[in-house]
Design an enzyme around this catalytic site. Structure first.
Site, mmCIF file in Angstrom:
data_model
loop_
_atom_site.group_PDB
_atom_site.id
_atom_site.type_symbol
_atom_site.label_atom_id
_atom_site.label_comp_id
_atom_site.label_asym_id
_atom_site.label_seq_id
_atom_site.Cartn_x
_atom_site.Cartn_y
_atom_site.Cartn_z
ATOM 1 N N SER A 7 0.746 -1.296 0.049
ATOM 2 C CA SER A 7 0.021 0.007 0.179
ATOM 3 C C SER A 7 0.908 1.152 -0.059
ATOM 4 O O SER A 7 1.720 1.431 0.971
ATOM 5 C CB SER A 7 -0.924 -0.065 1.222
ATOM 6 O OG SER A 7 -1.470 1.090 1.289
ATOM 7 N N HIS A 32 -1.143 -1.472 -4.028
ATOM 8 C CA HIS A 32 -2.613 -0.991 -3.378
ATOM 9 C C HIS A 32 -2.362 0.565 -3.213
ATOM 10 O O HIS A 32 -1.551 1.253 -2.736
ATOM 11 C CB HIS A 32 -2.761 -1.578 -2.398
ATOM 12 C CG HIS A 32 -4.036 -1.318 -1.616
ATOM 13 N ND1 HIS A 32 -5.175 -2.195 -1.578
ATOM 14 C CD2 HIS A 32 -4.403 -0.204 -0.836
ATOM 15 C CE1 HIS A 32 -6.013 -1.578 -0.891
ATOM 16 N NE2 HIS A 32 -5.772 -0.595 -0.332
ATOM 17 N N ASP A 34 -4.489 3.936 -2.210
ATOM 18 C CA ASP A 34 -5.856 4.408 -1.463
ATOM 19 C C ASP A 34 -5.879 5.619 -1.773
ATOM 20 O O ASP A 34 -5.267 6.516 -2.006
ATOM 21 C CB ASP A 34 -5.271 4.463 0.044
ATOM 22 C CG ASP A 34 -5.212 2.962 0.669
ATOM 23 O OD1 ASP A 34 -6.044 2.396 0.512
ATOM 24 O OD2 ASP A 34 -4.153 2.799 1.268
ATOM 25 N N MET A 36 -8.603 8.843 -1.042
ATOM 26 C CA MET A 36 -9.512 9.197 0.128
ATOM 27 C C MET A 36 -9.977 10.679 -0.261
ATOM 28 O O MET A 36 -9.164 11.550 -0.767
ATOM 29 C CB MET A 36 -8.605 9.083 1.462
ATOM 30 C CG MET A 36 -8.084 7.718 1.783
ATOM 31 S SD MET A 36 -7.195 8.205 3.228
ATOM 32 C CE MET A 36 -6.562 6.378 3.129
ATOM 33 N N HIS A 68 -8.161 1.305 -4.057
ATOM 34 C CA HIS A 68 -9.179 1.357 -2.999
ATOM 35 C C HIS A 68 -9.762 2.809 -3.269
ATOM 36 O O HIS A 68 -9.045 3.447 -2.585
ATOM 37 C CB HIS A 68 -8.318 1.064 -1.852
ATOM 38 C CG HIS A 68 -9.221 0.830 -0.627
ATOM 39 N ND1 HIS A 68 -8.549 0.580 0.721
ATOM 40 C CD2 HIS A 68 -10.458 0.770 -0.427
ATOM 41 C CE1 HIS A 68 -9.709 0.745 1.487
ATOM 42 N NE2 HIS A 68 -10.834 0.732 0.851
ATOM 43 N N MET A 70 -11.985 5.112 -1.275
ATOM 44 C CA MET A 70 -12.754 5.564 0.056
ATOM 45 C C MET A 70 -13.341 6.826 -0.403
ATOM 46 O O MET A 70 -12.910 7.921 0.431
ATOM 47 C CB MET A 70 -11.784 5.427 0.830
ATOM 48 C CG MET A 70 -11.278 4.050 1.330
ATOM 49 S SD MET A 70 -9.700 3.927 2.559
ATOM 50 C CE MET A 70 -8.573 4.023 0.899
ATOM 51 N N MET A 139 -11.623 -4.907 5.457
ATOM 52 C CA MET A 139 -10.674 -3.891 6.426
ATOM 53 C C MET A 139 -10.663 -4.304 7.721
ATOM 54 O O MET A 139 -11.507 -4.544 8.572
ATOM 55 C CB MET A 139 -11.433 -2.525 6.279
ATOM 56 C CG MET A 139 -11.638 -2.160 4.954
ATOM 57 S SD MET A 139 -9.975 -1.541 4.294
ATOM 58 C CE MET A 139 -9.166 -0.635 5.292
ATOM 59 N N GLY A 144 -8.903 5.124 6.426
ATOM 60 C CA GLY A 144 -8.539 6.555 6.491
ATOM 61 C C GLY A 144 -6.908 6.974 6.764
ATOM 62 O O GLY A 144 -6.436 7.824 6.548
ATOM 63 N N PHE A 145 -6.493 5.963 7.540
ATOM 64 C CA PHE A 145 -5.114 6.319 7.616
ATOM 65 C C PHE A 145 -4.156 5.074 7.794
ATOM 66 O O PHE A 145 -4.788 3.787 8.197
ATOM 67 C CB PHE A 145 -4.894 6.696 9.079
ATOM 68 C CG PHE A 145 -5.821 8.043 9.372
ATOM 69 C CD1 PHE A 145 -5.371 9.434 9.045
ATOM 70 C CD2 PHE A 145 -7.046 7.942 10.172
ATOM 71 C CE1 PHE A 145 -6.076 10.602 9.425
ATOM 72 C CE2 PHE A 145 -7.889 9.242 10.071
ATOM 73 C CZ PHE A 145 -7.416 10.498 9.701
ATOM 74 N N GLY A 146 -2.941 4.976 7.519
ATOM 75 C CA GLY A 146 -1.953 4.064 7.633
ATOM 76 C C GLY A 146 -1.498 4.044 9.279
ATOM 77 O O GLY A 146 -1.830 4.773 10.126
ATOM 78 N N ASP A 178 -6.808 -5.595 4.793
ATOM 79 C CA ASP A 178 -6.082 -4.271 4.773
ATOM 80 C C ASP A 178 -6.209 -3.491 5.932
ATOM 81 O O ASP A 178 -7.346 -3.339 6.452
ATOM 82 C CB ASP A 178 -6.783 -3.435 3.575
ATOM 83 C CG ASP A 178 -6.127 -2.097 3.274
ATOM 84 O OD1 ASP A 178 -5.282 -1.690 3.663
ATOM 85 O OD2 ASP A 178 -7.069 -1.141 2.718
ATOM 86 N N GLY A 180 -3.236 -2.667 9.498
ATOM 87 C CA GLY A 180 -2.487 -3.214 10.557
ATOM 88 C C GLY A 180 -1.642 -4.520 10.304
ATOM 89 O O GLY A 180 -1.551 -5.294 11.380
ATOM 90 N N SER A 201 2.510 0.771 6.301
ATOM 91 C CA SER A 201 3.828 0.936 7.098
ATOM 92 C C SER A 201 4.650 -0.237 7.286
ATOM 93 O O SER A 201 5.790 0.073 7.425
ATOM 94 C CB SER A 201 3.130 1.650 8.375
ATOM 95 O OG SER A 201 2.010 0.713 8.963
HETATM 96 C C1 DX5 Z 1 -6.159 2.515 5.154
HETATM 97 C C2 DX5 Z 1 -5.882 1.992 4.105
HETATM 98 C C3 DX5 Z 1 -4.933 1.112 4.259
HETATM 99 C C4 DX5 Z 1 -3.435 1.634 4.710
HETATM 100 C C5 DX5 Z 1 -2.870 0.527 5.463
HETATM 101 O O1 DX5 Z 1 -7.329 3.264 5.228
HETATM 102 O O2 DX5 Z 1 -7.046 1.557 3.254
HETATM 103 O O3 DX5 Z 1 -4.512 0.399 2.558
HETATM 104 O O4 DX5 Z 1 -2.432 2.072 3.756
HETATM 105 O O5 DX5 Z 1 -1.691 0.968 6.236
HETATM 106 P P1 DX5 Z 1 -1.165 -0.068 7.160
HETATM 107 O O6 DX5 Z 1 -0.595 -1.127 6.456
HETATM 108 O O7 DX5 Z 1 -0.097 0.735 7.679
HETATM 109 O O8 DX5 Z 1 -1.938 -0.403 8.508
HETATM 110 ZN ZN ZN Z 2 -6.400 0.438 1.367
#
Ligand code: DX5
Ligand code: ZN
Length: 226
Positions: A7, A32, A34, A36, A68, A70, A139, A144-146, A178, A180, A201
């Site tokens: 990602s 991947h 993302d 948003m 993806h 969002m 999910m 929304g966030f990594g 996707d 964590g 991450s």
């Molecule tokens: C979160 C994204 C993910 C994100 C995952 O909203 O859809 O694709 O990049 O990040 P990590 O692997 O750091 O949880």
């Molecule tokens: Zn994603």
């Protein structure tokens, strides 16, 4: 063996091409992206131009790129993202009232259609659409966030989805997970029956090199499948 998908949200955007090349050299074959909009999720990220740039690099390695979405009303942007190179388009179940039409449009435009489920959305809500997708994205964090923590209920959710697919003779439908995903959680995801683990991450942000991070994830996933 579970496939690893990188990602790019957590990549260093000033060196995106080089970082992707490092991931490909380490064996990653899926990317991947993302997208948003600050409405469906409380964050903004990237649009079709970034995807186009990713695609130039992924083509060098023969890797496949998923987008993806969002965003609210994802159907407004299907053409733009597929024209920019998306080979798979993921739309959220929570966000597409005419989901069968949206999925059909994605396929018609030449991409693989996939549907994503937020942690609070139950698996049974997929019953009417699983036959129309090539994969489901579970999910394991609220999007929304990594860098968020893996939701512990995700494993049971993946197992329930695997059962639903098997019961319907749809074992060809992939399960991606996707959020964590790291060396400590990829085994849980693999054992639960996922075919693809998306990691941001854990690939781009950890202290080690991208190659070492990919290796650590692959080793952890392999341990789970033995
Ligand atoms: C979160 C994204 C993910 C994100 C995952 O909203 O859809 O694709 O990049 O990040 P990590 O692997 O750091 O949880
Ligand atoms: Zn994603």
């Amino acid at each position: 063996m579970i496939e690893l998908c990188a990602s790019v949200l957590s990549a260093d955007f000033s060196r995106l091409g080089d970082q992707l090349r490092e991931a490909f050299a380490a064996g990653v074959r899926r990317v991947h992206v993302d997208v948003m909009d600050g409405q469906f999720v409380p964050n903004l990220s990237m649009g079709p131009e970034v995807l186009r740039a990713v695609r130039r690099v992924s083509d060098e390695a023969g890797a496949k790129v998923a987008v993806h979405l969002m965003i609210v009303q994802p159907e407004r942007f299907l053409e733009a993202f597929i024209a920019a190179g998306a080979q798979r388009v993921i739309v959220h179940l929570e966000n597409a009232p005419h989901l069968t039409r949206t999925l059909a449009r994605i396929r018609e435009l030449g991409a693989e259609a996939s549907v994503a489920l937020n942690p609070a959305t139950p698996v049974w809500m997929l019953e009417e659409v699983v036959a129309h997708v090539s994969s489901v994205l579970v999910m394991s964090v609220d999007p929304g966030f990594g860098g968020q923590r893996f939701h512990p209920d995700s494993a049971r959710k993946i197992e329930r989805l695997r059962r639903l697919l098997d019961e319907r003779g749809l074992s060809r439908v992939g399960i991606s997970v996707d959020g964590g995903v790291n060396a400590a959680t990829i085994g849980i995801v693999a054992r639960a029956g996922a075919s693809c683990a998306v990691a941001g991450s854990a690939i781009f942000n950890d202290h080690a090199s991208i190659a070492d991070n990919v290796q650590a994830l692959a080793t952890a996933a392999l341990g789970a499948s033995l």
